[in-house]
Design an enzyme around this catalytic site. Structure first.
Site, PDB file in Angstrom:
ATOM      1  N   GLU A 133      12.759   3.317  -2.037  1.00 53.17           N
ATOM      2  CA  GLU A 133      13.841   4.282  -1.836  1.00 53.17           C
ATOM      3  C   GLU A 133      13.706   5.009  -0.504  1.00 53.17           C
ATOM      4  O   GLU A 133      14.697   5.473   0.061  1.00 53.17           O
ATOM      5  CB  GLU A 133      13.858   5.294  -2.984  1.00 53.17           C
ATOM      6  CG  GLU A 133      15.135   6.097  -3.055  1.00 53.17           C
ATOM      7  CD  GLU A 133      15.262   6.898  -4.327  1.00 53.17           C
ATOM      8  OE1 GLU A 133      16.398   7.164  -4.748  1.00 53.17           O
ATOM      9  OE2 GLU A 133      14.213   7.271  -4.913  1.00 53.17           O
ATOM     10  N   LYS A 163      26.272   6.405  -7.861  1.00 52.10           N
ATOM     11  CA  LYS A 163      26.651   7.615  -8.590  1.00 52.10           C
ATOM     12  C   LYS A 163      28.137   7.917  -8.405  1.00 52.10           C
ATOM     13  O   LYS A 163      28.824   8.321  -9.344  1.00 52.10           O
ATOM     14  CB  LYS A 163      25.811   8.799  -8.107  1.00 52.10           C
ATOM     15  CG  LYS A 163      24.331   8.706  -8.458  1.00 52.10           C
ATOM     16  CD  LYS A 163      23.586   9.933  -7.950  1.00 52.10           C
ATOM     17  CE  LYS A 163      22.113   9.855  -8.285  1.00 52.10           C
ATOM     18  NZ  LYS A 163      21.367  11.048  -7.775  1.00 52.10           N
ATOM     19  N   HIS A 181      -3.244 -14.591 -12.583  1.00 44.30           N
ATOM     20  CA  HIS A 181      -2.836 -15.790 -13.305  1.00 44.30           C
ATOM     21  C   HIS A 181      -1.333 -16.014 -13.229  1.00 44.30           C
ATOM     22  O   HIS A 181      -0.779 -16.793 -14.003  1.00 44.30           O
ATOM     23  CB  HIS A 181      -3.286 -15.690 -14.767  1.00 44.30           C
ATOM     24  CG  HIS A 181      -4.765 -15.539 -14.915  1.00 44.30           C
ATOM     25  ND1 HIS A 181      -5.627 -16.610 -14.911  1.00 44.30           N
ATOM     26  CD2 HIS A 181      -5.541 -14.441 -15.021  1.00 44.30           C
ATOM     27  CE1 HIS A 181      -6.871 -16.188 -15.043  1.00 44.30           C
ATOM     28  NE2 HIS A 181      -6.850 -14.863 -15.108  1.00 44.30           N
TER      29      HIS A 181
END
Length: 422
Positions: free
Chosen positions: A270, A412, A296
């Site tokens: 961010e 937003k 792994h």
């Protein structure tokens, strides 16, 4: 406490022209200018007296001794840092037996699950929002207000807000006579864990927040006073090789780092994915792994996939005071694993980290290391401030505003429009 390898030491000759003293001095001056400009208040947090926090603790001593749950209502920077530090330190004896929960999502299944057995009588609800206008946080806040009737006069002490001074949320708290603690408006959420946002919940849990800040101050002093250049060199390397190595991997060797990894991903992503002063898209992509689990899986991509990654290995010299040992048992047909018998799990994890690092270096992948002597308040405070300072340094070199998040605001705005026009 916090030991740093020479930044990308295995590549220092190839990139020695990046590390000449004049470059570092000029770079350091730019960091000083940003700190002194008060663009972000996080630089000052290691030196705050936090009297407001200690006043709250003293005033509410009896009440805080009665609670067994803390529920933090917040999202992103309001929750990730606190969760990270608590997970790193929860093994300590001074950690009180208080359950810490986070309402940080709008998933109705998880909301019901997280609140299923919660009773207001033994719970402190802490709502954290810089303004109070974050839709997710405020929606969850409204829900707990209604569900637990927290605005009744005899229940208001179960509610606390942490917010910006003079924010809409603070004004609401003052009107409703709800206890609140404020932080400076120039401290962004993802840089706020060393403010009351993180320190107050951590203090209630029993941690020594003064020691956390001492650790942060050590990194600050090493950088600004002692002029150690590890962070400058690392930031310079990452910024200059932004297109060659656009992916930065944090390989943390202990599962206790899982929430710190999440905090790092938000901080890095961010802060550094932005338009620069020339309106060019810039950024570095964070990836967080846990050793030895991801040896792994993702390690295969690092070893033989595209050569576009840097790796930072994060480990702890002494993970536990009481060692656990692998029993000296030989199992028929499985004798090939007996070479680790009677070894401590701490030593096994340490050698796995070293072996993975050596294998990665053999593939000419840029590598550096961070080793904590042990996990305690000071070392964790140092680690947090190290990454915040590193992020700021890279942002300066990328010529971006490290502390805003306009890309997040786009979503937003669209969400608000969808509700307005529906």
């Amino acid at each position: 406490m916090l030991n740093l390898s020479d930044t990308y030491r295995d590549f220092s000759q190839d990139y020695s022209n990046l590390f000449i003293k004049d470059n570092l001095d000029l770079f350091f001056q730019k960091v000083l200018v940003e700190r002194n400009s008060q663009l972000s208040g996080y630089y000052d947090l290691p030196f705050k007296d936090n009297q407001e926090i200690f006043d709250y603790l003293e005033y509410n001593t009896k009440f805080l001794e009665s609670i067994t749950n803390i529920i933090i209502v917040g999202i992103g920077g309001s929750s990730l840092g606190t969760k990270a530090i608590d997970t790193l330190l929860s093994h300590q004896n001074n950690r009180k037996k208080i359950k810490l929960r986070f309402l940080e999502h709008t998933d109705p299944i998880m909301i019901q699950k997280d609140l299923r057995r919660v009773k207001y009588e033994d719970t402190l609800f802490i709502v954290i929002s810089k303004s109070g206008l974050t839709v997710e946080t405020t929606s969850l806040f409204k829900y707990i207000l209604a569900r637990f009737s927290l605005l009744k006069s005899d229940r208001k002490n179960h509610l606390l807000a942490i917010t910006d001074s003079n924010s809409p949320l603070q004004k609401w708290c003052q009107k409703e006579r709800i206890q609140n603690i404020t932080i400076s408006p120039n401290i962004g959420g993802r840089f706020s864990v060393l403010s009351a946002v993180g320190l107050l919940p951590l203090a209630i849990l029993g941690y020594d927040i003064k020691k956390i800040l001492q650790g942060a101050k050590q990194i600050n002093d090493d950088f600004f006073i002692n002029r150690k250049d590890n962070i400058l060199k690392k930031a310079l390397f990452l910024a200059k090789n932004e297109t060659t190595y656009p992916i930065n991997v944090l390989f943390s060797y202990s599962s206790v780092f899982r929430h710190f990894n999440a905090w790092y991903v938000q901080l890095w992503g961010e802060s550094l994915g932005k338009l620069d002063t020339y309106q060019q898209k810039r950024g570095l992509t964070p990836i967080a792994l846990i050793g030895s689990i991801d040896q792994h899986s993702f390690l295969q991509l690092i070893m033989q996939g595209p050569a576009n990654k840097t790796i930072t290995f994060l480990s702890v010299e002494n993970l536990s005071q009481k060692p656990l040992y692998i029993p000296d048992i030989s199992l028929e047909g499985l004798e090939a694993t007996d070479f680790v018998n009677q070894t401590s799990f701490n030593q096994l994890l340490k050698l796995q980290c070293i072996s993975t690092k050596e294998s990665v270096i053999s593939q000419n992948v840029p590598v550096d290391s961070i080793v904590l002597d042990s996990l305690n308040e000071q070392s964790v405070g140092a680690l947090v401030f190290y990454y915040e300072l590193l992020t700021s340094c890279v942002g300066i070199l990328l010529q971006i505003d490290t502390y805003n998040q306009p890309g997040v605001e786009f979503g937003k705005k669209i969400l608000r429009e969808k509700f307005t026009h529906s």
